[in-house]
Write an enzyme that holds these catalytic residues in place. Sequence first.
Site, PDB file in Angstrom:
ATOM      1  N   ARG A   1      13.760   8.581  -3.249  1.00 30.67           N
ATOM      2  CA  ARG A   1      12.907   7.613  -3.948  1.00 30.67           C
ATOM      3  C   ARG A   1      13.212   7.756  -5.435  1.00 30.67           C
ATOM      4  O   ARG A   1      13.063   8.833  -6.003  1.00 30.67           O
ATOM      5  CB  ARG A   1      11.423   7.876  -3.661  1.00 30.67           C
ATOM      6  CG  ARG A   1      10.518   7.066  -4.578  1.00 30.67           C
ATOM      7  CD  ARG A   1       9.063   7.065  -4.158  1.00 30.67           C
ATOM      8  NE  ARG A   1       8.852   6.216  -2.999  1.00 30.67           N
ATOM      9  CZ  ARG A   1       7.649   5.736  -2.637  1.00 30.67           C
ATOM     10  NH1 ARG A   1       6.577   6.021  -3.351  1.00 30.67           N
ATOM     11  NH2 ARG A   1       7.522   4.982  -1.581  1.00 30.67           N
TER      12      ARG A   1
ATOM     13  N   HIS B   1      12.531  -1.837  -0.939  1.00 31.54           N
ATOM     14  CA  HIS B   1      11.755  -0.843  -0.181  1.00 31.54           C
ATOM     15  C   HIS B   1      11.981  -1.097   1.314  1.00 31.54           C
ATOM     16  O   HIS B   1      11.069  -1.487   2.039  1.00 31.54           O
ATOM     17  CB  HIS B   1      10.278  -0.974  -0.550  1.00 31.54           C
ATOM     18  CG  HIS B   1       9.442   0.215  -0.170  1.00 31.54           C
ATOM     19  ND1 HIS B   1       9.957   1.373   0.368  1.00 31.54           N
ATOM     20  CD2 HIS B   1       8.091   0.424  -0.250  1.00 31.54           C
ATOM     21  CE1 HIS B   1       8.979   2.237   0.598  1.00 31.54           C
ATOM     22  NE2 HIS B   1       7.844   1.688   0.238  1.00 31.54           N
TER      23      HIS B   1
ATOM     24  N   ARG C   1       4.537   3.196   9.501  1.00 28.20           N
ATOM     25  CA  ARG C   1       5.594   3.876   8.752  1.00 28.20           C
ATOM     26  C   ARG C   1       6.109   5.057   9.572  1.00 28.20           C
ATOM     27  O   ARG C   1       7.299   5.313   9.641  1.00 28.20           O
ATOM     28  CB  ARG C   1       5.063   4.378   7.399  1.00 28.20           C
ATOM     29  CG  ARG C   1       4.585   3.293   6.447  1.00 28.20           C
ATOM     30  CD  ARG C   1       5.735   2.454   5.960  1.00 28.20           C
ATOM     31  NE  ARG C   1       6.752   3.273   5.332  1.00 28.20           N
ATOM     32  CZ  ARG C   1       6.742   3.657   4.049  1.00 28.20           C
ATOM     33  NH1 ARG C   1       5.777   3.250   3.252  1.00 28.20           N
ATOM     34  NH2 ARG C   1       7.717   4.403   3.559  1.00 28.20           N
TER      35      ARG C   1
ATOM     36  N   GLN D   1       9.724   0.344   4.264  1.00 25.78           N
ATOM     37  CA  GLN D   1       8.409  -0.293   4.375  1.00 25.78           C
ATOM     38  C   GLN D   1       8.464  -1.512   5.292  1.00 25.78           C
ATOM     39  O   GLN D   1       7.582  -1.727   6.130  1.00 25.78           O
ATOM     40  CB  GLN D   1       7.934  -0.728   2.973  1.00 25.78           C
ATOM     41  CG  GLN D   1       6.623  -1.483   2.980  1.00 25.78           C
ATOM     42  CD  GLN D   1       5.452  -0.602   3.370  1.00 25.78           C
ATOM     43  OE1 GLN D   1       5.276   0.478   2.813  1.00 25.78           O
ATOM     44  NE2 GLN D   1       4.641  -1.047   4.321  1.00 25.78           N
TER      45      GLN D   1
ATOM     46  N   CYS E   1       1.613  -3.203   1.442  1.00 22.33           N
ATOM     47  CA  CYS E   1       2.258  -1.907   1.723  1.00 22.33           C
ATOM     48  C   CYS E   1       1.388  -0.725   1.299  1.00 22.33           C
ATOM     49  O   CYS E   1       1.607   0.390   1.751  1.00 22.33           O
ATOM     50  CB  CYS E   1       3.619  -1.849   1.046  1.00 22.33           C
ATOM     51  SG  CYS E   1       3.533  -1.886  -0.760  1.00 22.33           S
TER      52      CYS E   1
ATOM     53  N   ASP F   1       1.348  -7.312  -3.097  1.00 22.70           N
ATOM     54  CA  ASP F   1       1.590  -5.928  -3.522  1.00 22.70           C
ATOM     55  C   ASP F   1       1.057  -5.787  -4.944  1.00 22.70           C
ATOM     56  O   ASP F   1       0.704  -6.786  -5.589  1.00 22.70           O
ATOM     57  CB  ASP F   1       3.106  -5.628  -3.454  1.00 22.70           C
ATOM     58  CG  ASP F   1       3.438  -4.165  -3.748  1.00 22.70           C
ATOM     59  OD1 ASP F   1       2.526  -3.307  -3.652  1.00 22.70           O
ATOM     60  OD2 ASP F   1       4.604  -3.878  -4.088  1.00 22.70           O
TER      61      ASP F   1
HETATM   62  N1   CP Z   1       3.887   2.026   0.736  1.00 21.02           N
HETATM   63  C1   CP Z   1       4.398   3.160   0.214  1.00 21.02           C
HETATM   64  O1   CP Z   1       5.601   3.345   0.151  1.00 21.02           O
HETATM   65  O2   CP Z   1       3.464   4.052  -0.186  1.00 21.02           O
HETATM   66  P1   CP Z   1       3.732   5.410  -0.986  1.00 21.02           P
HETATM   67  O3   CP Z   1       4.103   5.035  -2.399  1.00 21.02           O
HETATM   68  O4   CP Z   1       2.425   6.132  -0.914  1.00 21.02           O
HETATM   69  O5   CP Z   1       4.848   6.158  -0.337  1.00 21.02           O
HETATM   70  N1  NVA Z   2       5.954  -2.171  -5.580  1.00 23.92           N
HETATM   71  C1  NVA Z   2       5.336  -0.869  -5.524  1.00 23.92           C
HETATM   72  C2  NVA Z   2       5.411  -0.348  -4.128  1.00 23.92           C
HETATM   73  C3  NVA Z   2       4.747   0.993  -3.936  1.00 23.92           C
HETATM   74  C4  NVA Z   2       4.893   1.495  -2.528  1.00 23.92           C
HETATM   75  C5  NVA Z   2       6.009   0.080  -6.506  1.00 23.92           C
HETATM   76  O1  NVA Z   2       7.244   0.070  -6.582  1.00 23.92           O
HETATM   77  O2  NVA Z   2       5.309   0.813  -7.190  1.00 23.92           O
END
Ligand code: CP
Ligand code: NVA
Length: 339
Positions: free
Chosen positions: A109, A136, A294, A139, A266, A227
């Site tokens: 990540r 992502h 997930r 997700q 998400c 989101d």
């Molecule tokens: N939806 C998602 O990826 O959540 P987190 O940021 O908690 O991993």
């Molecule tokens: N769009 C959000 C998703 C978090 C899971 C971010 O990147 O922060």
Amino acid sequence: MTPVRHYLELRDLDIATLRAILDAASVMKRAQQGRQYPLHPGRPLAGRTLGLMMEKPSTRTRVSFEVAMRQLGGEVIVLSPRDTQLGRGESIPDTARVLSRFLDALVLRTDDPGKLQELVAHSTIPVINGLTSRSHPVQILADILTFEEHRGPIAGQTVAWCGAGNNVAVSWVEAAVRFGFALRIATPAELAPEAEVLDWAASQGGAITLTRSATEAVAGAGCVVTDTWMSMSDDPAEDWSHALEPYRVDARLMRQAAPDALFMHCLPAHRGEEVTDEVIDGPWSVVFDEAENRLHAQKALLLWALGGVHWSELARQAAGERPEAAQQAVAAQPVRNAS
Ligand code: CP
Ligand code: NVA
């Protein structure tokens, strides 16, 4: 030699592979719900170790990958930049070469999609995108699984995205192409998803429409998705909340979707911003199923990447149990090479 199975973008996989992963996820979910303990008696990933490199905060991605690996009999090591020499300037290529000697797969990540590409270029083990500023993809596996559990095959359906055209929206665009559903994106022009993904979708014949109007996007849609208005990689100095107000998903907006429309997010949610309590806690909402899925989707993904014969057996079993309608949906989709 079998190529290393990375999962960097949803579009990297053809529909047959995506479908096999979701089918396998359903089978494993049913096993878990039936409390068939031990869940996976063969411990298919025993002796394997997954590294979780988390340069940004995470609840769902981190916990679901950790639990997934443990349920499959494997081990997990969480690596934050503070704990590794990456934080002191060791290069990504050197880190990738070293970690490939210890680990069996890596989830990254990061803010920077270029870092993911660099890691993959120097890794000899599967690399999974655990979120970048661009996309992502893990997700959306869970999201498609969730939609189909509630409403059957997503092929031919209409999904509306309301809000910033961010990383999650980009992976929804790729999913619309691969799974064959229409995606209407309502967003201010400045926040539209990057041109590259829209051009790619158009080149694949994807049914993606962009609009400034949330009501136009949701009209009759079978699913409404949103989101956060401010993603982790966004510049906090650039506040788009005023421009995004008209895209808040509230009950008035949901009532303009199909009568049985689902609401998806998400998470984490910013209640009162992109979605109201009435919607996220209301009859439309499947957000906690999405979160749970997930785990199931990523167990299937890990087995696809690392499972060898265990994956082949599970995929065969899962294909046999796939509902007929979903089999037809797969048959109707052209199998495309990654491009
Ligand atoms: N939806 C998602 O990826 O959540 P987190 O940021 O908690 O991993
Ligand atoms: N769009 C959000 C998703 C978090 C899971 C971010 O990147 O922060």
